[in-house]
Design an enzyme around this catalytic site. Structure first.
Site, PDB file in Angstrom:
ATOM      1  CB  ALA A  32      -0.840  -0.151   1.152  1.00  0.00           C
ATOM      2  CG  ASP A  33       3.524   2.300   3.489  1.00  0.00           C
ATOM      3  OD1 ASP A  33       3.420   3.601   3.676  1.00  0.00           O
ATOM      4  OD2 ASP A  33       3.217   1.574   3.899  1.00  0.00           O
ATOM      5  CB  SER A  34       4.874   0.167  -2.923  1.00  0.00           C
ATOM      6  OG  SER A  34       6.067  -0.325  -2.328  1.00  0.00           O
TER       7      SER A  34
END
Length: 399
Positions: free
Chosen positions: A171-173
């Site tokens: 999700a961060d990427s």
């Protein structure tokens, strides 16, 4: 001799106030294509990404990638001198990326009214778990929560097993990539209006967009996508299959013509004449039959032989590779996907290259992540501060 090129984002100045992954990744992507990125960290509490994952000689390796192409300085924004210095830096910047909980910048009198007052052309990218408003806005938010909340975990894993979270910052990427795109969109708008604006990026939204039309399916049909492991409800055969030498390959038959070639290759052409073979969804409902045919054929051959046969048949296959295979893969080598960066702390480092290739104005990794606060004095001197000013900031604890 080839004429020198100018990176496409040369002249763009980015202040990276964010920590961990999504916000800093967006800044990294901008730096890879020429933006001047200044990483601003707390004097005594560096970005936690410096300590994530394995380290060598006490130096965090993840930071070497995430901090590349960034100059580093320290600043405590809660101190009066730190606040004043950030405002001076904001006057020189095009973009600020931050990921404090909503209201934190405002608590320091560094909200959008104060920042835009000193620089109306500034773009402020605010990356949080849940966005700047709404019932969850003030909750602590991490990528894991977005992976769970978005529906990703619910559809990942085997049907009779628990929901599965990814073993990396998915999700961060996705949010990092999206934030870089959002910043560039805001800068394009500035080119028309002459004014900056605020980017409100919530981790829970980009991953939901990446999951495709699930909300539309539910809205129109009441359909809830189940967990199907490596199988797809849209085509078959599709999945990973074990070879005779104990390795694995992945097969996809998203195109009807490829599915037919695979059946010819594995010696089961009669399956093509079945009425259900004519569409991907119908083939998916007969995945047991197709997996037996493909899996049995692959299980009798080595991975090398399987890959060669699929390539000759123009059928879609790929080896299931771990990082050792990736580092040696000839396609990645041809693309220079894993490139070498010289680093004064650790020597030559191999890491992922810039994300894409531009034919006329390519990006580049100019240096790997630098030590905490390595460029503080240099950046402040460029800003016009005197040695006495810097000394006073240090005495205050702002540096």
């Amino acid at each position: 001799m080839t004429a020198p090129t100018t990176a496409p984002l040369t002249g763009l100045r980015v202040l990276d106030l964010a920590t961990l992954f999504a916000g800093p990744m967006a800044a990294t992507l901008l730096g890879d294509f020429g933006a001047e990125v200044v990483k601003i960290e707390h004097p005594t509490k560096p970005d936690p990404s410096r300590g994530h994952g394995p380290s060598k000689d006490g130096v965090g390796l993840w930071w070497k990638m995430l901090g590349r192409n960034k100059r580093t300085m320290t600043l405590d924004l809660s101190k009066p001198g730190g606040r004043a210095t950030l405002l001076r830096l904001a006057e020189t910047a095009d973009v600020i990326i931050e990921n404090f909980r909503p209201g934190t910048l405002e608590k320091w009198d560094l909200g959008w009214p104060e920042l835009s007052a000193v620089n109306p052309r500034l773009v402020l990218a605010r990356v949080t778990g849940f966005g700047q408003f709404g019932p969850y806005a003030h909750r602590p938010g991490f990528g894991t929560l977005a992976e769970a909340m978005s529906g990703f975990a619910a559809i990942t894993g085997e049907p009779d097993a628990p929901p599965t979270l990814p073993p990396f910052g998915l999700a961060d990427s996705i949010a990092g990539l999206t934030t870089a795109y959002a910043v560039m969109t805001a800068l394009a708008a500035r080119g028309h209006t002459g004014e900056g604006q605020v980017v409100d990026m919530a981790l829970i939204e980009p991953i939901l967009a990446a999951l495709g039309p699930q909300p539309l399916w539910f809205d129109q049909l009441g359909h809830v996508q189940p967990r199907t492991g490596n199988r797809s409800p849209n085509n078959a055969p599709r999945g990973v299959y074990r070879t005779a030498d104990g390795t694995w390959v992945a097969v996809s038959t998203s195109a009807q013509s490829v599915a037919e070639r695979v059946m010819h290759l594995v010696g089961r052409p009669e399956l093509i004449d079945e009425p259900w073979f004519a569409s991907g969804a119908d083939r998916a409902r007969h995945a047991d039959v197709l997996d037996d045919a493909v899996g049995g054929w692959i299980a009798a051959r080595t991975r090398t032989d399987v890959l060669a046969a699929f390539e000759k048949a123009e059928a879609a296959v790929a080896p299931v590779q771990d990082v050792r295979d990736v580092m040696a893969d000839p396609q990645y080598q041809a693309l220079d996907t894993i490139t070498t960066v010289d680093d004064p702390e650790l020597g030559p480092l191999r890491m992922q290259n810039v994300l894409f290739r531009l034919s006329a104005t390519p990006g580049a990794i100019r240096w790997a992540g630098r030590p905490h606060g390595a460029d503080t004095d240099e950046i402040l001197t460029e800003l016009g501060l005197t040695p006495d000013d810097v000394t006073a900031l240090r005495a205050e604890g702002a540096l």
